[in-house]
Design a protein around this motif. Structure first.
Motif, PDB file in Angstrom:
ATOM      1  N   GLY A 153       0.883  -1.712   0.152  1.00 21.76           N
ATOM      2  CA  GLY A 153       0.026  -0.366  -0.176  1.00 21.76           C
ATOM      3  C   GLY A 153       0.968   1.167   0.426  1.00 21.76           C
ATOM      4  N   VAL A 154       2.173   1.584   0.458  1.00 21.16           N
ATOM      5  CA  VAL A 154       2.937   2.333   0.658  1.00 21.16           C
ATOM      6  C   VAL A 154       3.897   2.429  -0.596  1.00 21.16           C
ATOM      7  CG1 VAL A 154       5.454   3.148   1.855  1.00 21.16           C
ATOM      8  CG2 VAL A 154       3.030   2.043   3.104  1.00 21.16           C
ATOM      9  N   PHE A 155       4.032   1.624  -1.556  1.00 17.52           N
ATOM     10  CA  PHE A 155       4.267   1.532  -2.791  1.00 17.52           C
ATOM     11  C   PHE A 155       3.756   2.165  -3.375  1.00 17.52           C
ATOM     12  CE2 PHE A 155       6.403   0.350  -6.531  1.00 17.52           C
ATOM     13  CZ  PHE A 155       7.088   0.540  -6.532  1.00 17.52           C
ATOM     14  N   LEU A 156       2.143   1.693  -3.174  1.00 17.01           N
ATOM     15  CA  LEU A 156       1.456   1.846  -4.228  1.00 17.01           C
ATOM     16  C   LEU A 156       0.920   3.619  -4.493  1.00 17.01           C
ATOM     17  CD1 LEU A 156      -0.889  -1.136  -5.009  1.00 17.01           C
ATOM     18  CD2 LEU A 156       0.825  -0.047  -6.093  1.00 17.01           C
ATOM     19  N   GLY A 157       1.093   3.691  -2.800  1.00 19.25           N
ATOM     20  CA  GLY A 157       0.618   5.513  -2.626  1.00 19.25           C
ATOM     21  C   GLY A 157       0.761   6.308  -3.371  1.00 19.25           C
ATOM     22  N   VAL A 158       2.471   5.832  -2.430  1.00 21.03           N
ATOM     23  CA  VAL A 158       3.628   6.864  -3.661  1.00 21.03           C
ATOM     24  C   VAL A 158       3.794   7.065  -4.646  1.00 21.03           C
ATOM     25  CG1 VAL A 158       6.622   7.270  -3.261  1.00 21.03           C
ATOM     26  CG2 VAL A 158       5.157   6.575  -1.098  1.00 21.03           C
ATOM     27  N   MET A 159       4.063   6.332  -4.870  1.00 17.23           N
ATOM     28  CA  MET A 159       3.524   6.244  -7.241  1.00 17.23           C
ATOM     29  C   MET A 159       2.498   6.208  -7.498  1.00 17.23           C
ATOM     30  SD  MET A 159       7.012   5.082  -7.753  1.00 17.23           S
ATOM     31  CE  MET A 159       6.764   5.361  -9.474  1.00 17.23           C
ATOM     32  N   THR A 160       2.185   6.439  -7.021  1.00 16.55           N
ATOM     33  CA  THR A 160       0.145   6.773  -7.643  1.00 16.55           C
ATOM     34  C   THR A 160       0.266   8.203  -7.167  1.00 16.55           C
ATOM     35  OG1 THR A 160      -1.235   5.223  -7.391  1.00 16.55           O
ATOM     36  CG2 THR A 160      -1.408   7.358  -6.845  1.00 16.55           C
ATOM     37  N   LEU A 161       0.856   8.919  -6.243  1.00 12.82           N
ATOM     38  CA  LEU A 161       1.478  10.160  -6.307  1.00 12.82           C
ATOM     39  C   LEU A 161       2.384  10.623  -6.548  1.00 12.82           C
ATOM     40  CD1 LEU A 161       0.020  13.291  -4.288  1.00 12.82           C
ATOM     41  CD2 LEU A 161       2.166  12.252  -2.450  1.00 12.82           C
ATOM     42  N   ALA A 162       3.277  10.100  -6.807  1.00 15.54           N
ATOM     43  CA  ALA A 162       3.947  10.717  -8.186  1.00 15.54           C
ATOM     44  C   ALA A 162       3.424  10.865  -9.510  1.00 15.54           C
ATOM     45  CB  ALA A 162       5.335   9.694  -8.034  1.00 15.54           C
ATOM     46  N   PHE A 163       2.638  10.092  -9.908  1.00 13.29           N
ATOM     47  CA  PHE A 163       2.478   9.720 -11.221  1.00 13.29           C
ATOM     48  C   PHE A 163       1.450  10.969 -11.484  1.00 13.29           C
ATOM     49  CE2 PHE A 163      -0.728   8.939 -13.722  1.00 13.29           C
ATOM     50  CZ  PHE A 163      -0.009   8.973 -14.976  1.00 13.29           C
ATOM     51  N   PHE A 164       0.586  11.188 -10.510  1.00 13.00           N
ATOM     52  CA  PHE A 164       0.375  12.667 -10.855  1.00 13.00           C
ATOM     53  C   PHE A 164       0.673  14.079 -10.717  1.00 13.00           C
ATOM     54  CE2 PHE A 164      -3.711   8.960  -9.798  1.00 13.00           C
ATOM     55  CZ  PHE A 164      -4.397   9.778 -10.993  1.00 13.00           C
ATOM     56  N   VAL A 165       1.643  14.314  -9.427  1.00  8.32           N
ATOM     57  CA  VAL A 165       2.343  15.242  -9.774  1.00  8.32           C
ATOM     58  C   VAL A 165       3.747  15.172 -10.789  1.00  8.32           C
ATOM     59  CG1 VAL A 165       5.213  16.356  -8.379  1.00  8.32           C
ATOM     60  CG2 VAL A 165       2.493  14.993  -7.228  1.00  8.32           C
ATOM     61  N   ARG A 166       3.335  14.017 -11.454  1.00  8.10           N
ATOM     62  CA  ARG A 166       4.844  13.942 -12.521  1.00  8.10           C
ATOM     63  C   ARG A 166       3.759  14.306 -14.306  1.00  8.10           C
ATOM     64  NH1 ARG A 166       7.087   8.300 -15.099  1.00  8.10           N
ATOM     65  NH2 ARG A 166       4.937   8.790 -15.433  1.00  8.10           N
ATOM     66  N   ARG A 167       2.944  14.183 -14.240  1.00  6.96           N
ATOM     67  CA  ARG A 167       1.795  14.686 -14.849  1.00  6.96           C
ATOM     68  C   ARG A 167       1.496  15.917 -15.169  1.00  6.96           C
ATOM     69  NH1 ARG A 167      -4.067  12.130 -15.406  1.00  6.96           N
ATOM     70  NH2 ARG A 167      -4.850  13.674 -13.726  1.00  6.96           N
ATOM     71  N   ASN A 168       1.370  16.874 -13.717  1.00  6.63           N
ATOM     72  CA  ASN A 168       1.063  18.093 -13.836  1.00  6.63           C
ATOM     73  C   ASN A 168       2.427  18.846 -13.705  1.00  6.63           C
ATOM     74  OD1 ASN A 168      -1.756  18.131 -13.419  1.00  6.63           O
ATOM     75  ND2 ASN A 168      -1.233  17.793 -11.160  1.00  6.63           N
ATOM     76  N   PHE A 169       3.351  18.124 -14.135  1.00  4.26           N
ATOM     77  CA  PHE A 169       4.845  18.501 -13.430  1.00  4.26           C
ATOM     78  C   PHE A 169       5.134  18.758 -15.975  1.00  4.26           C
ATOM     79  CE2 PHE A 169       9.316  17.334 -14.017  1.00  4.26           C
ATOM     80  CZ  PHE A 169       9.749  19.407 -13.420  1.00  4.26           C
ATOM     81  N   LEU A 170       4.994  17.775 -15.835  1.00  2.00           N
ATOM     82  CA  LEU A 170       5.499  17.851 -17.409  1.00  2.00           C
ATOM     83  C   LEU A 170       4.727  18.370 -18.211  1.00  2.00           C
ATOM     84  CD1 LEU A 170       5.374  14.029 -18.064  1.00  2.00           C
ATOM     85  CD2 LEU A 170       7.445  14.946 -18.071  1.00  2.00           C
ATOM     86  N   ARG A 171       2.970  18.794 -17.774  1.00  2.00           N
ATOM     87  CA  ARG A 171       2.397  20.006 -18.090  1.00  2.00           C
ATOM     88  C   ARG A 171       2.987  21.452 -17.764  1.00  2.00           C
ATOM     89  NH1 ARG A 171      -3.687  17.812 -16.375  1.00  2.00           N
ATOM     90  NH2 ARG A 171      -3.603  16.455 -17.054  1.00  2.00           N
TER      91      ARG A 171
END
Length: 104
Positions: free
Chosen positions: A82-100
């Motif tokens: 759960g911790v791994f998925l939580g960190v990676m999910t948060l990173a995915f959405f932060v990265r998506r906004n970062f790339l935009r």
């Protein structure tokens, strides 16, 4: 069993699955491949790894053995995943906004 191995057994057993998820995280989206994205991905994976190992060790240490001796490992597996998925999910959405917002 060696105490170090026992303490990290849940992480060791899930390591192949974590590697598959990490490769998928880094592979998609395939564009843009900038140094900033590479640095963000490496940082995200490092943070996920540290958080996962820490949660595994804490879960094994504080798992209740009165029910069953295997319970700390089961708890550690569930919590660390759960911790791994939580960190990676948060990173995915932060990265998506970062790339935009990144200059093209």
């Amino acid at each position: 069993m060696n105490e170090t191995v026992q303490l990290n057994l849940a992480f060791i057993l899930f390591l192949p699955w974590y590697v598959i998820l990490a490769v998928l995280y880094c592979a998609y989206p395939s564009w843009p491949r900038t140094r900033a994205r590479w640095a963000f991905d490496v940082g995200s994976l490092a943070l996920a790894t540290v958080a996962t190992v820490a949660s595994t060790q804490l879960s094994v240490r504080f798992g209740d053995t009165s029910v069953d001796a295997m319970w700390p490992q089961v708890l550690a597996t569930a919590v660390s995943y759960g911790v791994f998925l939580g960190v990676m999910t948060l990173a995915f959405f932060v990265r998506r906004n970062f790339l935009r917002k990144a200059p093209q």
